[in-house]
Design an enzyme around this catalytic site. Structure first.
Site, short mmCIF file in Angstrom:
data_model
loop_
_atom_site.label_atom_id
_atom_site.label_comp_id
_atom_site.label_asym_id
_atom_site.label_seq_id
_atom_site.Cartn_x
_atom_site.Cartn_y
_atom_site.Cartn_z
N HIS A 1 19.63 40.79 40.57
CA HIS A 1 19.43 41.44 41.87
C HIS A 1 17.97 41.86 42.00
O HIS A 1 17.33 42.24 41.00
CB HIS A 1 20.36 42.65 41.99
N GLU B 1 16.63 44.47 42.97
CA GLU B 1 16.33 45.82 42.47
C GLU B 1 16.16 45.81 40.95
O GLU B 1 15.35 46.56 40.40
CB GLU B 1 17.44 46.80 42.91
N GLY C 1 18.63 46.71 52.69
CA GLY C 1 18.67 48.14 52.96
C GLY C 1 17.69 48.59 54.03
O GLY C 1 17.47 49.78 54.21
N SER D 1 21.18 43.56 54.73
CA SER D 1 21.60 44.19 55.99
C SER D 1 22.64 43.39 56.75
O SER D 1 22.62 43.33 57.98
CB SER D 1 20.38 44.49 56.87
N GLU E 1 18.89 36.65 49.04
CA GLU E 1 18.65 37.97 49.61
C GLU E 1 17.16 38.18 49.82
O GLU E 1 16.45 38.55 48.89
CB GLU E 1 19.18 39.06 48.66
N ASN F 1 28.47 45.11 46.92
CA ASN F 1 27.64 45.65 45.84
C ASN F 1 27.47 47.14 46.10
O ASN F 1 26.70 47.54 46.97
CB ASN F 1 26.28 44.93 45.84
N LYS G 1 26.23 49.35 44.28
CA LYS G 1 25.00 49.90 43.66
C LYS G 1 25.33 51.22 42.94
O LYS G 1 26.41 51.37 42.41
CB LYS G 1 23.90 50.03 44.71
#
Ligand code: PGA
Length: 251
Positions: A95, A97, A173, A213, A167, A9, A11
């Protein structure tokens, strides 16, 4: 047997030129990688050039979002037709985010998942708890609600084209990875929820990726867990060598 699937991904990273450099590196690194499905999900603006580069390879093309609508007055949105024109196969939906910054709810994720499946795109559906959920002991209830909501009304047959990505938001991250035991426990739990929704066979066939991560040095351990069938990789997917090392860890 579930074929492992490792998806990168990217991003909101990589100009066209940078995307080309990355995909050229990946093509060299992954030339003989057959046992693992490798997917790259560049930003929309680089889909065309990356797709052209990988057209004659094993690497598959994915994207990071999709509209739930067919066409029309939806400023800023991208439709399934536009994506299929570029030979996109996978689409990341829900996702964290997008859930957090763009307020996407399970209702909307579900609409997009249904549209993707109806149009023969394979959704990678993301779920995962926040740190406060985990600390309050609510990991399972939060994840179960997301799974049931985002995947509502999907049939056992349709599940063959679905990938779920677990996730934990606190691991994305941050450099904090869930331990392989923590991840395995939630993956097993998710498979149980799916079994309850559409039956054991569909649940046994479903690939569940871990994301948060995942790096070359922890990938093997995570991927060796019985219910972890791949990874959704953010930071480590931006470098050809490290992404390739994770793909190879799944072999
Ligand atoms: P990360 O991102 O690998 O950088 O933690 C994973 C993701 O958001 O899919």
């Amino acid at each position: 047997m579930r074929k492992p699937i490792i998806a990168g991904n990217w991003k909101m990273n990589k100009t066209i030129e940078d995307a080309l450099t990355l995909i050229e590196g990946l093509k060299l690194e992954l030339a003989d990688c057959m046992d693992v499905e490798a997917v790259v999900c560049p930003p929309f603006t680089a889909l065309k050039v990356v797709g052209d580069e990988i057209a004659d390879t094993q690497i598959k093309l994915g994207c990071q979002n999709m509209s739930s609508e067919d066409d029309g007055a939806y400023t800023g949105e991208i439709s399934h037709t536009m994506l299929k024109e570029l030979f996109v196969k996978y689409v990341i939906l829900g996702h964290s985010e997008r859930r957090e910054y763009y307020k996407e709810t399970d209702f909307w994720v579900n609409k997009k998942v249904k549209k993707a499946l109806e149009k023969n795109l394979r959704p990678i559906v993301c779920v995962g708890e926040k740190l406060e959920d985990r600390e309050a002991g609510n990991t399972e209830s939060v994840v179960e609600a997301q799974v049931r909501g985002s995947l509502a009304d999907i049939t056992a047959e349709q599940f063959k084209d679905v990938v779920v990505a677990y996730e934990p938001v606190w691991a994305i991250g941050t450099g904090k990875t869930a331990t392989s035991e923590q991840a395995q426990a939630v993956h097993k739990f998710i498979r149980g929820v799916i079994a309850d929704m559409v039956g054991q066979d569909a649940a046994d066939g479903l690939r569940i990726q871990y994301g948060g991560s995942m790096k070359p040095d922890n990938a093997k351990e995570l991927l060796s867990q019985p219910d972890i069938d791949g990874g959704l990789i953010g930071g480590a997917a931006l470098d050809a060598r490290s992404f390739a090392a994770i793909v190879k860890a799944g072999m």
